[in-house]
Design a protein around this motif. Structure first.
Motif, PDB file in Angstrom:
ATOM      1  N   CYS A   5      -8.441  -1.649   2.293  1.00  0.00           N
ATOM      2  CA  CYS A   5      -7.115  -2.079   2.733  1.00  0.00           C
ATOM      3  C   CYS A   5      -6.740  -3.229   1.808  1.00  0.00           C
ATOM      4  O   CYS A   5      -7.523  -4.173   1.642  1.00  0.00           O
ATOM      5  CB  CYS A   5      -7.155  -2.545   4.179  1.00  0.00           C
ATOM      6  SG  CYS A   5      -5.635  -3.375   4.730  1.00  0.00           S
ATOM      7  N   ALA A   7      -4.615  -5.486   2.341  1.00  0.00           N
ATOM      8  CA  ALA A   7      -4.255  -6.692   3.088  1.00  0.00           C
ATOM      9  C   ALA A   7      -5.487  -7.448   3.589  1.00  0.00           C
ATOM     10  O   ALA A   7      -5.613  -8.644   3.367  1.00  0.00           O
ATOM     11  CB  ALA A   7      -3.350  -6.333   4.256  1.00  0.00           C
ATOM     12  N   CYS A   8      -6.406  -6.742   4.259  1.00  0.00           N
ATOM     13  CA  CYS A   8      -7.545  -7.446   4.868  1.00  0.00           C
ATOM     14  C   CYS A   8      -8.867  -7.178   4.154  1.00  0.00           C
ATOM     15  O   CYS A   8      -9.885  -7.747   4.532  1.00  0.00           O
ATOM     16  CB  CYS A   8      -7.669  -7.063   6.342  1.00  0.00           C
ATOM     17  SG  CYS A   8      -8.241  -5.378   6.661  1.00  0.00           S
ATOM     18  N   THR A  34      -1.591   3.189   8.006  1.00  0.00           N
ATOM     19  CA  THR A  34      -1.752   1.979   8.810  1.00  0.00           C
ATOM     20  C   THR A  34      -3.235   1.658   8.899  1.00  0.00           C
ATOM     21  O   THR A  34      -4.037   2.506   9.308  1.00  0.00           O
ATOM     22  CB  THR A  34      -1.161   2.171  10.216  1.00  0.00           C
ATOM     23  OG1 THR A  34       0.214   2.533  10.090  1.00  0.00           O
ATOM     24  CG2 THR A  34      -1.270   0.892  11.026  1.00  0.00           C
ATOM     25  N   CYS A  38      -6.599  -4.093  10.654  1.00  0.00           N
ATOM     26  CA  CYS A  38      -5.628  -5.191  10.787  1.00  0.00           C
ATOM     27  C   CYS A  38      -4.226  -4.743  11.184  1.00  0.00           C
ATOM     28  O   CYS A  38      -3.376  -5.569  11.492  1.00  0.00           O
ATOM     29  CB  CYS A  38      -5.570  -6.001   9.490  1.00  0.00           C
ATOM     30  SG  CYS A  38      -4.760  -5.170   8.105  1.00  0.00           S
ATOM     31  N   ASN A  40      -1.977  -3.481   9.229  1.00  0.00           N
ATOM     32  CA  ASN A  40      -1.042  -3.527   8.109  1.00  0.00           C
ATOM     33  C   ASN A  40      -0.599  -2.108   7.749  1.00  0.00           C
ATOM     34  O   ASN A  40      -1.389  -1.183   7.731  1.00  0.00           O
ATOM     35  CB  ASN A  40      -1.711  -4.179   6.899  1.00  0.00           C
ATOM     36  CG  ASN A  40      -0.775  -4.253   5.714  1.00  0.00           C
ATOM     37  OD1 ASN A  40       0.257  -4.905   5.778  1.00  0.00           O
ATOM     38  ND2 ASN A  40      -1.130  -3.565   4.635  1.00  0.00           N
ATOM     39  N   ARG A  41       0.691  -1.960   7.449  1.00  0.00           N
ATOM     40  CA  ARG A  41       1.239  -0.663   7.053  1.00  0.00           C
ATOM     41  C   ARG A  41       1.512  -0.687   5.560  1.00  0.00           C
ATOM     42  O   ARG A  41       2.172  -1.594   5.059  1.00  0.00           O
ATOM     43  CB  ARG A  41       2.521  -0.367   7.816  1.00  0.00           C
ATOM     44  CG  ARG A  41       3.075   1.004   7.523  1.00  0.00           C
ATOM     45  CD  ARG A  41       4.373   1.237   8.292  1.00  0.00           C
ATOM     46  NE  ARG A  41       5.008   2.438   7.879  1.00  0.00           N
ATOM     47  CZ  ARG A  41       5.769   2.588   6.799  1.00  0.00           C
ATOM     48  NH1 ARG A  41       5.968   1.575   5.996  1.00  0.00           N
ATOM     49  NH2 ARG A  41       6.332   3.733   6.494  1.00  0.00           N
ATOM     50  N   ASP A  42       1.007   0.313   4.852  1.00  0.00           N
ATOM     51  CA  ASP A  42       1.242   0.451   3.424  1.00  0.00           C
ATOM     52  C   ASP A  42       1.849   1.811   3.136  1.00  0.00           C
ATOM     53  O   ASP A  42       1.600   2.780   3.854  1.00  0.00           O
ATOM     54  CB  ASP A  42      -0.070   0.355   2.623  1.00  0.00           C
ATOM     55  CG  ASP A  42      -0.442  -1.062   2.252  1.00  0.00           C
ATOM     56  OD1 ASP A  42       0.471  -1.867   1.993  1.00  0.00           O
ATOM     57  OD2 ASP A  42      -1.647  -1.360   2.225  1.00  0.00           O
TER      58      ASP A  42
END
Length: 100
Positions: A5, A7-8, A34, A38, A40-42
């Motif tokens: 991910c 983000a995390c 998703t 975490c 987060n959506r990418d």
């Protein structure tokens, strides 16, 4: 191989990563994902041998980060994207959008 991910930095086996894909936008050729850790959506584009992370902009999808995934393959359908890697395969459907 594990896919992170962005983000995390949690890492996922391909089966867990691709099962978290929720929608395929055929017009922009992007998949919504998703993070199970975490939330987060990418948005990403599945390409032969790599994933391209980026953003929709001005009617197109701009790839900003690329992640090599050797052996990754894709096949576009009318309302889906079929993804395969080694012995695994996943189907991401286009979500039918209703007119307001």
């Amino acid at each position: 191989m594990q896919i992170p991910c962005l983000a995390c930095e949690s890492r996922f086996r391909p089966d867990d990563f691709f099962r978290a894909c929720t929608d395929y936008n055929r017009g922009l050729d992007l998949v919504s994902w998703t993070c199970p850790t975490c939330g987060n959506r990418d948005d990403l584009r599945v390409l032969p041998g790599e994933l391209g992370f980026g953003y929709p902009s001005k009617g197109r999808f701009d790839v900003h980060d690329r992640l090599r995934v050797p052996g990754l393959r894709r096949q576009r359908g009318d309302l889906r994207l079929d993804i395969s890697l080694d012995a695994g395969s996943w189907r991401v459907h286009t979500r039918v959008r209703q007119l307001a």
